[in-house]
Design an enzyme around this catalytic site. Structure first.
Site, PDB file in Angstrom:
ATOM      1  N   LYS A   1     -14.427   8.627  -4.691  1.00 40.74           N
ATOM      2  CA  LYS A   1     -15.736   8.987  -4.114  1.00 40.74           C
ATOM      3  C   LYS A   1     -16.186  10.336  -4.655  1.00 40.74           C
ATOM      4  O   LYS A   1     -17.358  10.518  -5.003  1.00 40.74           O
ATOM      5  CB  LYS A   1     -15.653   9.047  -2.589  1.00 40.74           C
ATOM      6  CG  LYS A   1     -15.261   7.747  -1.912  1.00 40.74           C
ATOM      7  CD  LYS A   1     -14.913   7.987  -0.429  1.00 40.74           C
ATOM      8  CE  LYS A   1     -14.053   6.871   0.127  1.00 40.74           C
ATOM      9  NZ  LYS A   1     -13.390   7.235   1.397  1.00 40.74           N
TER      10      LYS A   1
ATOM     11  N   THR B   1      -8.428   6.800  -2.567  1.00 42.74           N
ATOM     12  CA  THR B   1      -9.789   6.346  -2.855  1.00 42.74           C
ATOM     13  C   THR B   1     -10.780   7.479  -2.632  1.00 42.74           C
ATOM     14  O   THR B   1     -11.873   7.465  -3.203  1.00 42.74           O
ATOM     15  CB  THR B   1     -10.189   5.152  -1.963  1.00 42.74           C
ATOM     16  OG1 THR B   1      -9.925   5.491  -0.592  1.00 42.74           O
ATOM     17  CG2 THR B   1      -9.433   3.905  -2.347  1.00 42.74           C
TER      18      THR B   1
ATOM     19  N   HIS C   1       0.791  -1.235   0.000  1.00 40.84           N
ATOM     20  CA  HIS C   1       0.000   0.000   0.000  1.00 40.84           C
ATOM     21  C   HIS C   1       0.818   1.276   0.000  1.00 40.84           C
ATOM     22  O   HIS C   1       0.240   2.365   0.019  1.00 40.84           O
ATOM     23  CB  HIS C   1      -0.920   0.034   1.223  1.00 40.84           C
ATOM     24  CG  HIS C   1      -2.114  -0.843   1.081  1.00 40.84           C
ATOM     25  ND1 HIS C   1      -3.297  -0.401   0.528  1.00 40.84           N
ATOM     26  CD2 HIS C   1      -2.316  -2.141   1.394  1.00 40.84           C
ATOM     27  CE1 HIS C   1      -4.171  -1.390   0.525  1.00 40.84           C
ATOM     28  NE2 HIS C   1      -3.600  -2.470   1.044  1.00 40.84           N
TER      29      HIS C   1
ATOM     30  N   LYS D   1      -8.796  14.050   4.115  1.00 40.60           N
ATOM     31  CA  LYS D   1      -7.953  12.849   4.109  1.00 40.60           C
ATOM     32  C   LYS D   1      -7.048  12.972   5.313  1.00 40.60           C
ATOM     33  O   LYS D   1      -7.007  14.030   5.948  1.00 40.60           O
ATOM     34  CB  LYS D   1      -7.133  12.753   2.819  1.00 40.60           C
ATOM     35  CG  LYS D   1      -6.434  14.066   2.447  1.00 40.60           C
ATOM     36  CD  LYS D   1      -5.688  14.004   1.116  1.00 40.60           C
ATOM     37  CE  LYS D   1      -6.550  13.984  -0.102  1.00 40.60           C
ATOM     38  NZ  LYS D   1      -6.496  12.786  -0.889  1.00 40.60           N
ATOM     39  N   ARG D   2      -6.330  11.917   5.662  1.00 44.30           N
ATOM     40  CA  ARG D   2      -5.384  12.038   6.779  1.00 44.30           C
ATOM     41  C   ARG D   2      -4.433  13.207   6.519  1.00 44.30           C
ATOM     42  O   ARG D   2      -4.080  13.495   5.367  1.00 44.30           O
ATOM     43  CB  ARG D   2      -4.591  10.735   6.946  1.00 44.30           C
ATOM     44  CG  ARG D   2      -5.408   9.604   7.539  1.00 44.30           C
ATOM     45  CD  ARG D   2      -5.946   9.950   8.916  1.00 44.30           C
ATOM     46  NE  ARG D   2      -4.889  10.030   9.900  1.00 44.30           N
ATOM     47  CZ  ARG D   2      -4.622   9.094  10.811  1.00 44.30           C
ATOM     48  NH1 ARG D   2      -5.367   8.013  10.875  1.00 44.30           N
ATOM     49  NH2 ARG D   2      -3.635   9.245  11.662  1.00 44.30           N
TER      50      ARG D   2
ATOM     51  N   LYS E   1       0.646  14.434   1.414  1.00 43.56           N
ATOM     52  CA  LYS E   1      -0.653  14.777   0.816  1.00 43.56           C
ATOM     53  C   LYS E   1      -0.785  16.282   0.574  1.00 43.56           C
ATOM     54  O   LYS E   1      -1.688  16.723  -0.121  1.00 43.56           O
ATOM     55  CB  LYS E   1      -1.787  14.267   1.706  1.00 43.56           C
ATOM     56  CG  LYS E   1      -1.881  12.736   1.756  1.00 43.56           C
ATOM     57  CD  LYS E   1      -2.997  12.299   2.707  1.00 43.56           C
ATOM     58  CE  LYS E   1      -3.121  10.797   2.861  1.00 43.56           C
ATOM     59  NZ  LYS E   1      -3.922  10.166   1.788  1.00 43.56           N
TER      60      LYS E   1
END
Ligand SMILES: *Cc1c(COP(=O)(O)O)cnc(C)c1O
Length: 837
Positions: free
Chosen positions: A679, A675, A376, A567-568, A573
């Site tokens: 969505k 992911t 992952h 998101k985290r 990110k």
């Protein structure tokens, strides 16, 4: 184990008659009243939401469990192959709405509740999220098992029933605070305890060799401190197809044995209290996303999951086949969700050899033909390594087996690359050095017949980089399985406005075949359809605005552009890049440069790992910027910014239907798949994103006119690293210079001097691994294109519809079909074909 739950009575067959429960409104009313008034003993003095929720949950649960029994019987009768999804995380969220949808009970439940003067939607809100995961990896597991049930695949999930799930996030003075998530406090109506399937898991002790009667040697692992694993089963319903699969979660419990020394010394209560250590194993989920911190309790959790699950599966096998394992590998497959459950490779060897007397070769044949590993992440800090000395103290027998696996593996390497000592050291499962470590990813690859990444780019990078030596050795093991999400939860349930519009136009086949959405393409420019699409989106934006107002006290204008990054919180990110853009917009408004600018509402959400100081500073920065922006009269409603606390599955169910712009802005090569991006796309948001993870595939599906692409490629990022000079880039870009000046002058921390120094130092450093400054200009330009596109309402609506229309690939139904075709090879089983008498 002593047959504690054995019993001498033999009930008559009629006890087991499985009468079909009615799905009619009247039956639901009857059951609800009985649960509420009789089972829960409520009367008119006590109308609390808690009991109403439980009465309805139990009513639904009966219908789930009867189907779960039928499904189990069908699998047993067909003697089919079975796959097991082993995961330390299942981020399930709420169950009620999804169960109602998948049982096709939505309408009748709403009717039944209405008859009793109860609002179904309100009851749904009573449910506490099952937050047994950190983020994407755990939510993926939840979407996977949903799709497996919908595809009628014989797949069982195995995980841990953490007493405390992901912490609840609060915000105090702009900073994250963590509160324990005791999600089981009010009971969990969806689970069924199965104490008769309790397993015993060994820790500590040492190994001894024993000569058998036939002269062979066997190993016994003795003097252990055992822990019991008690299973709880949670139903996983397929979409309106009669299948209900099972998620089995393990809770740790102390054995009944006493520490006899304490006991004999008269310390009865101390001896009982010492049992806490055993109960602690399933106490709390580790809240680190994409980083490991090497704690002993975490390794205990991993072994606990692996051992209990494998023993359970072997017991089931033995019930039907005795000690004959010759067909085991043809009938079983284990999918490892990241390296977290990888100790299962050695544990299966141990069980087959030490408990079931197979020789090494037979045990290895079975193990290496049943294990499959999903990677992952490419982040080095997330690659699990466990100190050898910890292993030898906690799991001495397992370490012996890992050593033996490694010795045999290294001799294969040596014959493949004679004399290549360096390659031997690189590939070894044991990392040498000051402190020897077990490399779990290496154990996973050596022990598995399949190794997959989670998006096309990610799988390529694994072969080229991290695992290139393994790829050279075993190219056939490597494959890609691009992630997905389930459209049942992430469209049908959470976005009824859009879903009913879609079903009105193209029917409802998209619920189990998302590529059907392509039929929306011709409607993308149809004015009447656009108006309906806009109305649905606007209603969803109003719903989110209400949530934001309540949680943050800030008013979002539903006609503004909703720009969302949830998101985290992680440096890779790049929430930081997003807030730099917000500061840039603020600066433009302040200097009167609002040409072509649209009204924007920017929403951030996400949890930071409690020990991740930089991520927590980024949350503080977002909140401070929000505070300044939202209270500046010059800004007005041109720009609003909020940090919505406690991002979780139930929050995303309100957020993603309301998004216009989906922020997917990670440094290229760092986000394995993502992911959240999927969505948002399904629900008609347009992505602003880098060429990273599944963004690349989203762009491929939707075309570049319908995607705001920016930033360096993975290759360019790595080339630039060697000569990266962020201060020079800042000096050469006036907009960026002004943003950095605002930050450095303390504009957002007037009374908290120095509080953002660490953040500023990080992104202005030539060693910034995330290269935020390098992508600033390209990001700002892409955002300006967003404004231009949003000004043109028709153009935006066309883009929005086309995003949804082209999201078919990103259903986990497709992902699971691929896992099954390439890895698991399971038949589809329809329980009604095996209806029990
Ligand atoms: C989908 C989801 C994630 C994953 O989001 P990414 O943007 O892919 O990191 C994390 N947490 C929750 C609650 C989610 O629903």
């Amino acid at each position: 184990m002593t047959p504690r739950y054995a019993c001498k009575v033999t009930p008559k067959p009629e006890l087991f008659e499985n009468e079909e429960l009615s799905m009619e409104t009247s039956a639901l009313v009857e059951d609800f009243k009985r649960y509420y008034g009789v089972y829960l003993a409520q009367d008119k003095g006590s109308a609390s939401g808690h009991y109403l929720f439980h009465a309805l949950a139990l009513t639904i649960r009966d219908r789930l469990f009867s189907r779960m029994k039928q499904t189990k019987h069908a699998y047993a009768a067909s003697q089919c192959k079975h796959a097991y999804y082993l995961s330390m995380e299942f981020l399930m969220g709420r169950a009620m709405g999804n169960a109602a949808l998948n049982l096709n009970l939505n309408k009748n439940i709403a009717e039944a509740m209405h008859k009793l003067g109860i609002d179904f939607e309100e009851l749904v809100q009573q449910e506490h999220d099952a937050g047994l995961g950190n983020g994407g990896l755990g939510r993926l597991a939840a979407c996977f098992i949903d799709s497996c049930a919908t595809l009628q695949l014989p797949v069982t999930g195995y995980g841990i029933r953490y007493e405390y799930g992901m912490f609840q996030q609060g915000i105090n003075n702009g900073r994250q605070i963590e509160m324990p998530d005791h999600w089981l406090r009010d009971g969990n109506p969806w689970e069924l305890e199965r104490p008769e399937f309790t397993q015993r898991v060994k820790f500590g002790g040492h190994t001894e060799y024993q000569r058998n009667l036939d002269g062979s040697l066997s190993v016994i692992w003795v003097n252990t401190n055992d822990v019991l694993a008690v299973p709880y089963d949670i139903p996983v319903p397929g979409y309106q197809n009669g299948t209900v699969n099972k998620l089995r979660l393990w809770k740790s419990a102390a054995t009944d044995e006493f520490n006899l020394e304490d006991f004999n010394a008269g310390s009865y209560t101390e001896a009982v209290a010492a049992k806490n250590e055993a109960e602690n194993i399933s106490m709390v989920l580790y809240p680190n996303d994409a980083s490991e911190n090497g704690k002993e309790l975490r390794l205990r959790q991993q072994y606990f999951l692996a051992s209990a699950s494998l023993q359970d599966i072997l017991d089931y096998w033995i019930t039907a086949h005795g000690n004959d394992f010759s067909d085991f590998a043809n009938k079983n497959c284990f999918q490892l969700n990241d390296t977290h459950p990888t100790v299962a490779v050695a544990e299966l060897m141990r069980l087959l050899m030490d408990e079931h007397q197979l020789d090494w070769e037979s045990a290895w044949q079975i193990t290496s033909n049943t294990m499959a590993y999903t990677n992952h992440t490419l982040l080095p800090e997330a690659l699990e390594r466990w100190p050898v000395n910890l292993f030898s103290r906690l799991l001495p027998r397992i370490l012996e087996i890992i050593y033996e696996i490694n010795a045999r593996f290294l001799s294969e390497v040596a014959s493949h690359w004679p004399g290549d000592k360096e390659r031997l050291a690189r590939l070894s499962i044991i990392e040498e050095g000051h402190q020897q470590q077990v490399r779990m990813a290496h154990l996973a690859i050596v022990g598995s017949f399949s190794v997959n990444g989670v998006a096309a780019l990610h799988s390529e990078l694994l072969k080229k980089g991290l695992f290139s030596d393994f790829y050279a050795l075993w190219p056939e093991k490597f494959n890609n399985k691009t992630n997905g999400v389930t459209q049942r939860r992430w469209m049908a349930w959470c976005n009824p406005a859009l879903s009913s519009l879609i079903s009105d136009k193209i029917g409802d086949a998209w619920l189990t075949d998302l590529t059907q959405l392509r039929q929306l393409e011709p409607l993308a420019t149809d004015p009447a359809f656009q108006a309906q699409w806009h109305a649905a989106k606007r209603a969803n934006k109003q719903r989110l605005s209400a949530l934001v107002e309540e949680a943050c006290g800030v008013q979002f204008n539903p006609d503004a552009l909703f720009d969302i990054q949830v998101k985290r919180i992680h440096e890779y990110k790049r929430q930081l890049l997003n807030i730099l853009h917000v500061i840039h917009l603020y600066d433009r408004i302040k200097r009167g440069d609002t040409q072509d600018m649209v009204k924007r509402c920017v929403l951030f959400g996400g949890k930071a790992a409690p020990g991740y100081a930089m991520a927590k500073d980024i949350i503080k920065l977002i909140n401070n910027v929000a505070n300044v922006v939202n209270n500046d009269l010059d800004v007005g409603d041109m720009l609003k910014v909020v940090f919505l606390p406690n991002y979780q599955v139930s929050a995303m169910e309100v957020i993603c239907p309301a998004a216009d712009l989906s922020e997917q802005i990670s440094t290229a090569g760092k986000e394995a798949s993502g992911t959240g991006n999927m969505k948002f796309m399904m629900n008609g948001a347009i992505t602003i994103g880098t060429l990273d993870g599944a963004n690349i595939e989203i762009l491929e599906e939707v075309g570049d006119e319908n995607f705001f692409l920016f930033g360096l490629t993975e290759q360019e990022v790595n080339d630039m690293r060697h000569h990266y000079q962020p201060r020079e880039i800042i000096a050469a870009d006036n907009d960026l210079m002004r943003v950095v000046n605002l930050l450095e002058s303390g504009h957002f921390n007037q009374f908290e001097p120095g509080c953002f120094d660490n953040v500023i130092n990080a992104f202005t450093s030539p060693h910034d691994p995330w290269m935020t400054v390098a992508d600033f200009r390209s990001y700002i330009d892409a955002q300006a294109q967003v404004d231009i596109a949003y000004h043109d309402k028709k153009r935006w609506l066309t883009m929005s519809i086309l995003n949804s229309a082209n999201s078919g690939k990103f259903s986990t139904d497709r992902t699971m079909t691929e896992y099954n075709q390439d890895i698991w090879k399971l038949p589809q089983i329809n329980p009604s074909d095996f209806a029990s008498s």
